[in-house]
Design an enzyme around this catalytic site. Sequence first.
Site, mmCIF file in Angstrom:
data_model
loop_
_atom_site.group_PDB
_atom_site.id
_atom_site.type_symbol
_atom_site.label_atom_id
_atom_site.label_comp_id
_atom_site.label_asym_id
_atom_site.label_seq_id
_atom_site.Cartn_x
_atom_site.Cartn_y
_atom_site.Cartn_z
ATOM 1 C CB CYS A 120 21.894 43.574 -17.714
ATOM 2 S SG CYS A 120 22.226 41.967 -18.474
ATOM 3 C CE LYS A 147 5.110 5.113 7.077
ATOM 4 N NZ LYS A 147 4.832 6.495 7.494
ATOM 5 C CB CYS A 190 18.416 42.803 -19.228
ATOM 6 S SG CYS A 190 19.532 43.416 -20.503
ATOM 7 C CB CYS A 212 24.544 43.770 -21.896
ATOM 8 S SG CYS A 212 22.882 44.243 -21.386
ATOM 9 C CD GLU A 239 -2.486 -1.102 2.818
ATOM 10 O OE1 GLU A 239 -2.354 -0.124 3.569
ATOM 11 O OE2 GLU A 239 -3.300 -2.018 3.018
ATOM 12 C CB CYS A 270 21.483 41.816 -23.543
ATOM 13 S SG CYS A 270 21.883 40.726 -22.152
ATOM 14 C CE1 TYR A 288 -3.367 2.985 8.575
ATOM 15 C CE2 TYR A 288 -3.422 4.640 6.853
ATOM 16 C CZ TYR A 288 -3.100 4.268 8.149
ATOM 17 O OH TYR A 288 -2.522 5.166 8.991
HETATM 18 S S1 IVH Z 1 -0.724 0.426 8.906
HETATM 19 C C1 IVH Z 1 -0.187 -1.558 13.018
HETATM 20 N N1 IVH Z 1 -0.901 1.442 6.515
HETATM 21 O O1 IVH Z 1 2.347 5.321 9.006
HETATM 22 C C2 IVH Z 1 -0.042 -0.950 11.684
HETATM 23 N N2 IVH Z 1 -0.037 2.810 8.253
HETATM 24 O O2 IVH Z 1 4.906 5.154 10.377
HETATM 25 C C3 IVH Z 1 -0.716 0.336 11.585
HETATM 26 N N3 IVH Z 1 0.498 5.095 7.542
HETATM 27 O O3 IVH Z 1 1.077 5.285 12.250
HETATM 28 C C4 IVH Z 1 -0.374 1.165 10.426
HETATM 29 N N4 IVH Z 1 -0.114 4.862 5.447
HETATM 30 O O4 IVH Z 1 -0.074 6.789 10.495
HETATM 31 C C5 IVH Z 1 -0.536 1.638 7.803
HETATM 32 N N5 IVH Z 1 -1.159 2.227 4.338
HETATM 33 C C6 IVH Z 1 -0.804 2.445 5.613
HETATM 34 C C7 IVH Z 1 -0.310 3.675 6.063
HETATM 35 C C8 IVH Z 1 0.071 3.826 7.388
HETATM 36 C C9 IVH Z 1 0.357 5.698 6.363
HETATM 37 C C10 IVH Z 1 1.032 5.760 8.748
HETATM 38 C C11 IVH Z 1 0.276 5.515 10.023
HETATM 39 C C12 IVH Z 1 1.266 4.891 10.956
HETATM 40 C C13 IVH Z 1 2.552 5.397 10.392
HETATM 41 C C14 IVH Z 1 3.722 4.565 10.821
#
Ligand code: IVH
Length: 689
Positions: free
Chosen positions: A420, A129, A438, A423, A127, A444, A238
Amino acid sequence: MSLREIPVQDLTPLEAQAELKELARTLAQADVEYYQNDAPSLTDAQYDSLKKRNEAIEALFPDLVLPESPSLKVGAKAAEGFDKITHLIPMLSLSNIFEEADILEFTDRIRRFLNLTAEDPLDFVAEPKIDGLSYSALYENGVYVKGATRGDGAQGEDITANLSTIRGLPMKLQAPFPEKIEIRGEVYMTKADFFALNNEQESLNKKTFANPRNAAAGSLRQLDPSITASRKLSVFAYTVGFTSEELWTTHAELLEHLKRWGFPVSPEIQLCHNDDELLAYYRQMGEKRAALSYDIDGVVYKINRMDYQRRLGFISRAPRWAIAHKFPPMQAQTILKKIRVQVGRTGALTPVADLEPVNVGGVMVSHATLHNADEIERKDIREADTVIIQRAGDVIPQIVAVLKDKRPSNSQPFEFPKQCPICHSHVARDPDEAAHYCTGGLICSKQAVERLKHFVSRDALDIEGLGKKNIEAFFEKGWIKTPIDVFYLKERHGEALLNTEGWGEKSVQNLWDAIQKVADGTALDKFIFALGIRQVGQSTARLLAEQFGSFSHLSEEMKKDTAMEELTRIDGIGEVMAADIIDFFNEPNNEKLLEELQNKINLLPFQTNRIQTPFTGKTVVFTGSLEHMTRMEAKSLALAAGAKVSGSVSAKTDFVVLGADAGSKAKKAAELGIRTLSEKEFKDMLEII
Ligand code: IVH
């Protein structure tokens, strides 16, 4: 039937809850628009009637009164801080990996833990982040009851009201659902909403935010939920915390349930079967990162099977069954060594920061743009400052902040040059524009070189073999001083070029061929663009080519008194741009050059690949309600026939299509003598095509 049409006494508790939330949101929004933006969205009567309905529902369902209820707001004092909420299951964090090689270590460790061989299947869900703030939303019997931030993991801040204002977070789950469940995910702000918010903050002279994450945090953690409501926040779900029932056996299935319940789930999620697929996902998201509408700072790999997740469990504050694979940071700190002012082909002076080279998101950066003098002054950027630089996608790196506490004591504000740097001509500033220019024009040398580079560049004449370095070298030698010299290069300096280091017979011949190709036939729009007329980009060049058909016609028309009128009739060309175009064609030095170029280059008439229709290039306005088609349909038919569709009638309008009950637009069309069409006439004209 919408909720508001149901008599209050007939509302079910769920309907009442949904409507109270909706009313709280609408009224909070109206408050912001009324009090903060001076732009009321509701009439006083509408506002009062909504407030009355809110009170009536609350009287009948006192248990459902929301903390952010509009009826509690009057005179209510904001709480000192947020209350605390204890998570039913702690909210954990993720361990991070940074190197591609770490993937193998992660999956290996899991296989060892589960006693799996290298051949046993082990699926992961990968996924993005999301770079925002995590939330936990508690639902009881499918109804949203509480919202919390992560806080220290065990206890978070009570943001029930604030979270409820975020569009996208469902207040009710679609059945079937566990009786009690904590849904977790990320609150974030899209890049577009972040820029819009900062623009607005700036225009109101309020604090701006450094990045979308800070903006999301600042907007969510507001004691007054109406402020949260006025900011555009988004959510993804998520994972789950506590759940009274587990209706899924894999994480992928859980995501399907989340979607079904009504949560936004990232569309970028992928099931991966092995390390190679995880790695491919990481790389693919790294490339996609800049184009996504929201910030991500890495990807997350999660074990798909829930039974495996349970067996793997947690180590300290992070699960063993998931890991974050971070991207290199897109921001970095460095020293600004010098502010240099560059001269562009139109004479515009652009300040550039020379930096102590630094790695930003995997790319070494040694320069950043400073835009213009105002920007330097506003951010108070000085030489020798320690600065934070940011790279967003393929955009030129920018300076986002100056660390003023690291500023040397003898530091002086930057003074924009008055001459400038090339020039030494006087530097002027158009009062309407931020840029300095300029005034050296033709004398120039930097402007001349930049104009030449543009003339032969890929989107202009596209002369392969005449890259930037070669143009600089030929200019230096005096072989190419103006665009016409390109076409005398072979005749006048061919021998010399063959004797020049770095050039062989083959490369020289290739260059002659490339120049000859341009001389044999060049598209009119490319030629117009190549001239580098101030403000004339590729699309304007195309418009001019399309409108005037041939170069001689264009230059003749530009010398007439009617030129301004002719140009501004074209949709997309305003008066300021038109003035620049007219100036260009009437400048005696240019006239001579243009004549010579036309003798050397065979200009091909503009080729339109569209079929001509009665609407080609025409501006059409629709008004009134159409009988046989929707407005959308009519609009797309007109666009397909080559028309531009506008929402208002002006002197530039060619046709106004009148539906039933056409009002002021029909009147305006009549006043301006613009041709009107009935729906039938419009259709008949399209039939001809
Ligand atoms: S799972 C126990 N999935 O990243 C697992 N976290 O650095 C719970 N985050 O605290 C997290 N995207 O705020 C999960 N696709 C994703 C995420 C994600 C962002 C954040 C979340 C977490 C932090 C950890």
